[in-house]
Design a protein around this motif. Structure first.
Motif, PDB file in Angstrom:
ATOM      1  N   SER A 100       0.895  -1.246   0.173  1.00  0.00           N
ATOM      2  CA  SER A 100       0.048  -0.090   0.128  1.00  0.00           C
ATOM      3  C   SER A 100       0.921   1.240  -0.085  1.00  0.00           C
ATOM      4  CB  SER A 100      -1.072  -0.056   1.083  1.00  0.00           C
ATOM      5  OG  SER A 100      -0.368   0.439   2.400  1.00  0.00           O
ATOM      6  N   LEU A 101       2.239   1.180   0.295  1.00  0.00           N
ATOM      7  CA  LEU A 101       3.032   2.172   0.391  1.00  0.00           C
ATOM      8  C   LEU A 101       3.514   2.489  -1.058  1.00  0.00           C
ATOM      9  CD1 LEU A 101       5.136   1.480   3.565  1.00  0.00           C
ATOM     10  CD2 LEU A 101       2.998   2.962   3.337  1.00  0.00           C
ATOM     11  N   VAL A 102       3.463   1.712  -2.090  1.00  0.00           N
ATOM     12  CA  VAL A 102       4.005   1.801  -3.608  1.00  0.00           C
ATOM     13  C   VAL A 102       3.356   3.005  -3.947  1.00  0.00           C
ATOM     14  CG1 VAL A 102       4.260   0.978  -5.582  1.00  0.00           C
ATOM     15  CG2 VAL A 102       4.913  -0.574  -3.556  1.00  0.00           C
ATOM     16  N   PRO A 103       2.009   3.294  -3.810  1.00  0.00           N
ATOM     17  CA  PRO A 103       1.291   4.318  -4.736  1.00  0.00           C
ATOM     18  C   PRO A 103       1.704   5.736  -3.762  1.00  0.00           C
ATOM     19  CG  PRO A 103      -0.402   2.743  -4.117  1.00  0.00           C
ATOM     20  CD  PRO A 103       0.895   1.908  -3.497  1.00  0.00           C
ATOM     21  N   VAL A 105       4.564   6.268  -2.579  1.00  0.00           N
ATOM     22  CA  VAL A 105       6.054   6.594  -2.988  1.00  0.00           C
ATOM     23  C   VAL A 105       6.067   7.415  -4.438  1.00  0.00           C
ATOM     24  CG1 VAL A 105       8.444   5.588  -3.646  1.00  0.00           C
ATOM     25  CG2 VAL A 105       7.065   5.080  -1.404  1.00  0.00           C
ATOM     26  N   ILE A 106       5.094   6.649  -5.310  1.00  0.00           N
ATOM     27  CA  ILE A 106       5.179   7.160  -6.830  1.00  0.00           C
ATOM     28  C   ILE A 106       4.177   8.012  -7.005  1.00  0.00           C
ATOM     29  CG2 ILE A 106       6.081   4.840  -7.334  1.00  0.00           C
ATOM     30  CD1 ILE A 106       3.440   4.221  -8.636  1.00  0.00           C
ATOM     31  N   ALA A 107       3.512   8.615  -5.934  1.00  0.00           N
ATOM     32  CA  ALA A 107       2.426   9.661  -6.179  1.00  0.00           C
ATOM     33  C   ALA A 107       2.868  10.936  -6.728  1.00  0.00           C
ATOM     34  CB  ALA A 107       1.483  10.074  -4.972  1.00  0.00           C
ATOM     35  N   ASN A 108       2.088  11.680  -7.627  1.00  0.00           N
ATOM     36  CA  ASN A 108       2.411  12.827  -8.287  1.00  0.00           C
ATOM     37  C   ASN A 108       2.288  13.927  -7.119  1.00  0.00           C
ATOM     38  OD1 ASN A 108       2.907  14.982  -9.891  1.00  0.00           O
ATOM     39  ND2 ASN A 108       0.718  14.822 -10.963  1.00  0.00           N
ATOM     40  N   THR A 113       4.308  15.344   1.278  1.00  0.00           N
ATOM     41  CA  THR A 113       2.931  14.830   1.208  1.00  0.00           C
ATOM     42  C   THR A 113       3.029  13.237   0.963  1.00  0.00           C
ATOM     43  OG1 THR A 113       1.904  16.780  -0.150  1.00  0.00           O
ATOM     44  CG2 THR A 113       0.912  14.689  -0.491  1.00  0.00           C
ATOM     45  N   ARG A 114       4.107  12.824   0.254  1.00  0.00           N
ATOM     46  CA  ARG A 114       4.305  11.556   0.083  1.00  0.00           C
ATOM     47  C   ARG A 114       4.595  10.659   1.735  1.00  0.00           C
ATOM     48  NH1 ARG A 114       8.254  10.946  -5.075  1.00  0.00           N
ATOM     49  NH2 ARG A 114       6.917  12.317  -6.475  1.00  0.00           N
ATOM     50  N   LEU A 115       5.349  11.266   2.475  1.00  0.00           N
ATOM     51  CA  LEU A 115       5.810  10.768   3.542  1.00  0.00           C
ATOM     52  C   LEU A 115       4.567  10.974   4.640  1.00  0.00           C
ATOM     53  CD1 LEU A 115       9.359  12.374   4.178  1.00  0.00           C
ATOM     54  CD2 LEU A 115       8.827  10.147   3.738  1.00  0.00           C
ATOM     55  N   LEU A 119       2.841   7.656   6.338  1.00  0.00           N
ATOM     56  CA  LEU A 119       2.701   7.792   7.874  1.00  0.00           C
ATOM     57  C   LEU A 119       1.374   7.450   8.182  1.00  0.00           C
ATOM     58  CD1 LEU A 119       3.645   8.348  10.642  1.00  0.00           C
ATOM     59  CD2 LEU A 119       3.055  10.919  10.282  1.00  0.00           C
ATOM     60  N   THR A 120       0.239   7.803   7.270  1.00  0.00           N
ATOM     61  CA  THR A 120      -1.090   7.461   7.651  1.00  0.00           C
ATOM     62  C   THR A 120      -1.303   5.835   7.407  1.00  0.00           C
ATOM     63  OG1 THR A 120      -1.715   7.941   5.295  1.00  0.00           O
ATOM     64  CG2 THR A 120      -1.946   9.872   7.144  1.00  0.00           C
ATOM     65  N   HIS A 121      -0.643   5.471   6.473  1.00  0.00           N
ATOM     66  CA  HIS A 121      -0.971   3.989   6.300  1.00  0.00           C
ATOM     67  C   HIS A 121      -0.188   3.232   7.270  1.00  0.00           C
ATOM     68  CE1 HIS A 121      -1.521   4.809   1.905  1.00  0.00           C
ATOM     69  NE2 HIS A 121      -2.221   3.659   2.042  1.00  0.00           N
ATOM     70  N   LEU A 122       0.992   3.500   8.024  1.00  0.00           N
ATOM     71  CA  LEU A 122       1.715   2.915   9.151  1.00  0.00           C
ATOM     72  C   LEU A 122       0.761   2.887  10.323  1.00  0.00           C
ATOM     73  CD1 LEU A 122       5.370   3.735   8.240  1.00  0.00           C
ATOM     74  CD2 LEU A 122       4.104   1.565   7.668  1.00  0.00           C
ATOM     75  N   VAL A 123       0.433   4.413  10.633  1.00  0.00           N
ATOM     76  CA  VAL A 123      -0.600   4.335  11.921  1.00  0.00           C
ATOM     77  C   VAL A 123      -1.750   3.489  11.737  1.00  0.00           C
ATOM     78  CG1 VAL A 123      -2.045   6.347  12.801  1.00  0.00           C
ATOM     79  CG2 VAL A 123       0.197   6.777  12.097  1.00  0.00           C
ATOM     80  N   ALA A 124      -2.430   3.298  10.752  1.00  0.00           N
ATOM     81  CA  ALA A 124      -3.788   2.527  10.721  1.00  0.00           C
ATOM     82  C   ALA A 124      -3.081   1.170  10.755  1.00  0.00           C
ATOM     83  CB  ALA A 124      -4.400   2.558   9.239  1.00  0.00           C
ATOM     84  N   ALA A 125      -2.087   0.666  10.223  1.00  0.00           N
ATOM     85  CA  ALA A 125      -1.619  -0.667  10.329  1.00  0.00           C
ATOM     86  C   ALA A 125      -1.026  -0.987  11.769  1.00  0.00           C
ATOM     87  CB  ALA A 125      -0.251  -0.903   9.350  1.00  0.00           C
ATOM     88  N   ALA A 126      -0.461  -0.037  12.403  1.00  0.00           N
ATOM     89  CA  ALA A 126       0.044  -0.125  13.685  1.00  0.00           C
ATOM     90  C   ALA A 126      -1.061  -0.387  14.734  1.00  0.00           C
ATOM     91  CB  ALA A 126       0.735   0.870  14.022  1.00  0.00           C
ATOM     92  N   ILE A 127      -2.467   0.382  14.514  1.00  0.00           N
ATOM     93  CA  ILE A 127      -3.554   0.107  15.307  1.00  0.00           C
ATOM     94  C   ILE A 127      -4.401  -0.921  14.997  1.00  0.00           C
ATOM     95  CG2 ILE A 127      -5.487   1.094  15.911  1.00  0.00           C
ATOM     96  CD1 ILE A 127      -4.245   3.942  15.326  1.00  0.00           C
TER      97      ILE A 127
END
Length: 144
Positions: A100-103, A105-108, A113-115, A119-127
């Motif tokens: 899920s982090l791939v998009p 990293v390659i986002a326009n 913003t990419r970071l 971070l939001t993906h990692l926060v959700a996964a960690a919870i």
């Protein structure tokens, strides 16, 4: 013998129900957390524009709930069919989180913003992942 099967079925149903309820609660907590992270990032001056359009903090919350529900479906399937549901779930969801982090990293979008998206993906996964994993059995019991 029938009593043992009935007790096992009841225990299994209770376990699934508890996993679903706690998973839904974790999804809501994660949704609030990801929206808060996104809002804090925006307040700190980080753009939430991706590919020319802004992502509202509520969008983070919505997608967090949707993909948490996908995780619950995966957990339910693994609970039923995997030999080791807990470890399989953790491995599968960690891989899916990384994918899920791939998009992101390659986002326009700019790097800040990419970071923030990462971070939001990692926060959700960690919870969500630990809460659901905790409710999965280490090994599936095989009954005849």
């Amino acid at each position: 013998m029938t009593s043992t099967r009935t007790e096992a079925a009841t225990s299994s149903t209770t376990g699934i129900r508890r996993m679903l309820l706690e998973g839904l609660a974790a999804a809501i907590v994660a949704a609030v957390a990801t929206a808060a992270v996104a809002a804090a990032g925006r307040a700190a001056g980080i753009s939430l524009d991706v590919a020319g359009g802004p992502i509202p903090p509520s969008g983070f919350a919505t997608l967090t709930v949707v993909f948490s529900l996908v995780g619950l479906v995966i957990a339910a399937g693994l609970r039923r069919f995997a030999r080791r549901p807990r470890s399989t779930f953790v491995r599968v969801t960690v891989v899916l989180t990384l994918l899920s982090l791939v998009p992101d990293v390659i986002a326009n979008a700019g790097w800040a913003t990419r970071l923030l998206l990462i971070l939001t993906h990692l926060v959700a996964a960690a919870i969500v992942i630990p809460v659901i994993a905790r409710r999965l059995p280490v090994e599936r019991s095989v009954t005849s």
